[in-house]
Design a protein around this motif. Structure first.
Motif, PDB file in Angstrom:
ATOM      1  N   CYS A 231       0.885  -1.069  -0.054  1.00 43.66           N
ATOM      2  CA  CYS A 231       0.114  -0.009   0.175  1.00 43.66           C
ATOM      3  C   CYS A 231       0.801   1.377   0.027  1.00 43.66           C
ATOM      4  O   CYS A 231       0.358   2.156  -0.785  1.00 43.66           O
ATOM      5  CB  CYS A 231      -0.955   0.135   1.239  1.00 43.66           C
TER       6      CYS A 231
ATOM      7  N   PHE B 239      -2.196   6.342  -2.213  1.00 48.10           N
ATOM      8  CA  PHE B 239      -2.140   6.111  -0.945  1.00 48.10           C
ATOM      9  C   PHE B 239      -1.958   7.437  -0.228  1.00 48.10           C
ATOM     10  O   PHE B 239      -1.235   8.270  -0.562  1.00 48.10           O
ATOM     11  CB  PHE B 239      -0.861   5.118  -0.464  1.00 48.10           C
TER      12      PHE B 239
ATOM     13  N   GLY C 144      -5.167   3.107   3.040  1.00 52.15           N
ATOM     14  CA  GLY C 144      -4.553   1.674   2.743  1.00 52.15           C
ATOM     15  C   GLY C 144      -5.492   0.608   3.475  1.00 52.15           C
ATOM     16  O   GLY C 144      -6.764   0.791   3.786  1.00 52.15           O
TER      17      GLY C 144
END
Length: 260
Positions: free
Chosen positions: A236, A242, A255
């Protein structure tokens, strides 16, 4: 006096100063600018390397060309990978010349389906195998040796197999050669399995399902609909979308396992 503070990665934590700092800053900025403007960095249409990504939300962001939020990544690993690919291309072209025939089809542009294309690193006509180069660090290499390539790379390999089939070849196997970013060439790892058209077609069907959901849910116009696209842990922190702590999925993703 100008200072250049290097990340503490175990080898250099003392800031540079003076002329050394000026040079370091210039080199880093030049590399980052070049990396950001490289053709692969500017790619927006989804390709074989992304169709197999486990995270549906990331795929949905990509398909809608959603604004990226995590843009501070370092391009150096990608630059090394690009350089290695170019060197391997030249090396196998020379090997074809030595053999006096085209055993190896190098960097072929493949048509997978519709507007989906990809560039296959190497197809070996003698072994009937599509081989993809991945240049990785020591930790990743250890993981791939132990656990295999993971779904994203595996699906990419079979999509390339489908592309080679579309190009008139008769692939029997797909392979990924993990090349060490450091160390010796004989420290590489090769994963291979029989080519399976069904794996590629299944991935394309999943892509179609995500496209259908995007059309029906319209998260661009209804931001709350982003929650309908599940996030799956898949590195992630390296994802372009992100954003730690985000509570608004239309802005960025916190995430798969957000922390408060």
């Amino acid at each position: 006096m100008a200072l250049f503070s290097q990340p503490d990665a175990g080898w250099a934590a003392t800031p540079l100063s003076g002329l050394a700092a000026t040079i370091a800053t210039s080199v880093v900025q030049t590399v980052r600018d070049a990396g950001a403007n490289a053709p692969r960095s500017q790619q927006r249409v989804i390709g074989p390397s992304e169709i197999g990504m486990p995270c549906t939300r990331r795929m949905a962001y990509k398909l809608l060309d959603h604004p990226e939020t995590n843009t501070s990544g370092d391009p150096w690993a990608s630059i090394i990978g690009t350089a290695v690919h170019a060197w391997m291309e030249e090396t196998y072209a020379a090997e074809n010349a030595r053999l006096g025939r085209e055993r190896y089809v190098i960097e072929r542009r493949l048509h997978i389906r519709g507007n989906i294309y990809g560039s296959a690193d190497l197809y070996d006509r003698d072994l009937r195998v599509n081989n993809d180069w991945k240049v990785v660090g020591a930790d990743r290499l250890k993981n791939y040796r132990k656990d295999g390539p993971g779904p994203q790379y595996r699906i990419q390999a079979h999509l390339y197999g489908l592309g080679q089939e579309n190009a008139g070849e008769t692939p029997e196997h797909v392979a990924i050669t993990f090349l060490p970013r450091g160390g010796r060439i004989d420290g590489l790892h090769v994963w291979t399995e029989p080519y399976d058209r069904a794996v590629a077609l299944g991935a394309l069907e999943r892509l179609d399902n995500v496209l259908t959901a995007l059309d029906a849910l319209n998260p661009a116009g209804n931001p709350q609909a982003w929650a309908m696209f599940p996030a799956t842990e898949a590195y992630c922190t390296f994802c372009a979308y992100f954003q730690p702590g985000s509570t608004d999925l239309s802005v960025g993703c916190p995430g798969a396992h957000p922390t408060k």
